[in-house]
Design an enzyme around this catalytic site. Sequence first.
Site, short mmCIF file in Angstrom:
data_model
loop_
_atom_site.label_atom_id
_atom_site.label_comp_id
_atom_site.label_asym_id
_atom_site.label_seq_id
_atom_site.Cartn_x
_atom_site.Cartn_y
_atom_site.Cartn_z
N ASP A 149 -15.48 -4.55 -0.62
CA ASP A 149 -15.20 -3.81 0.68
C ASP A 149 -16.35 -3.95 1.51
OD1 ASP A 149 -12.45 -3.60 -0.43
OD2 ASP A 149 -12.99 -1.58 -1.20
N ASP A 177 0.65 -1.40 -0.05
CA ASP A 177 0.15 -0.02 0.04
C ASP A 177 1.02 1.12 0.11
OD1 ASP A 177 -1.84 -1.84 0.57
OD2 ASP A 177 -2.70 -1.13 2.25
#
Length: 235
Positions: free
Chosen positions: A127, A8
């Site tokens: 998500d 990330d």
Amino acid sequence: MKVIPAIDIIEGSVVRLVKGDPQNKIVYGSDPAEMARKWEAAGADMLHVVDLDAAFGTGNNTESIDRILSAVKIPVQIAGGIRTPEAAKDALEKAARVVIGTMAYGEPETIKRLAKRHPGKIVVSIDQANGIVMIKGWKESAGIKVTDAISQFIALDVNDFLLTSIERDGTLAGPDIQTLANAVAFSEKARIIASGGISSLEDTIKVKSAGCAAVILGKAMYDGKVSVEKVKAIA
């Protein structure tokens, strides 16, 4: 089960967030390409590279991602802020797979066209918080349940899904095994990539037992609680 380390990126640095909160981050390195080579050498099957600045609408890390793609030979899937057909096209020209979230729920016909042109290269991001899909950097509800999302996109020829438990992401609280198992059992066509909450080797065994096609390793890997090598051994 494939083992996929996450990289990330915020402002060119490798970070991990807690529950997707950019104010709650730990920086693990300033060279994403070096990190990518490290996980490749450890035996990773693929890398999951997330442009968090693009996801939050605060910029992009295109240069860092391009360096990762040049640095490794294993497949790379790109995620974060891919919200236009043009952005998806650019990403698909570079990466093995592209993870699409927000745009998938707002423009399903676009996803259908992309899936037809690029079979096996489109991953839809699911998500979820309390069983409901969240979009736009996990800030807004898409108003759809997890299994309904899977059903909708399988009908559009998408079979790969990145299922993330937002409440567990970056917390080391353990994966949401029930939601993962329900998603796997819902359709034989769905290939579920598990993400969020992994804290131990035992957690990865549970994910495998649930029938997931792959597992994303994040904070637990960066903190040394699990290793790519050991997860590979049981995968």
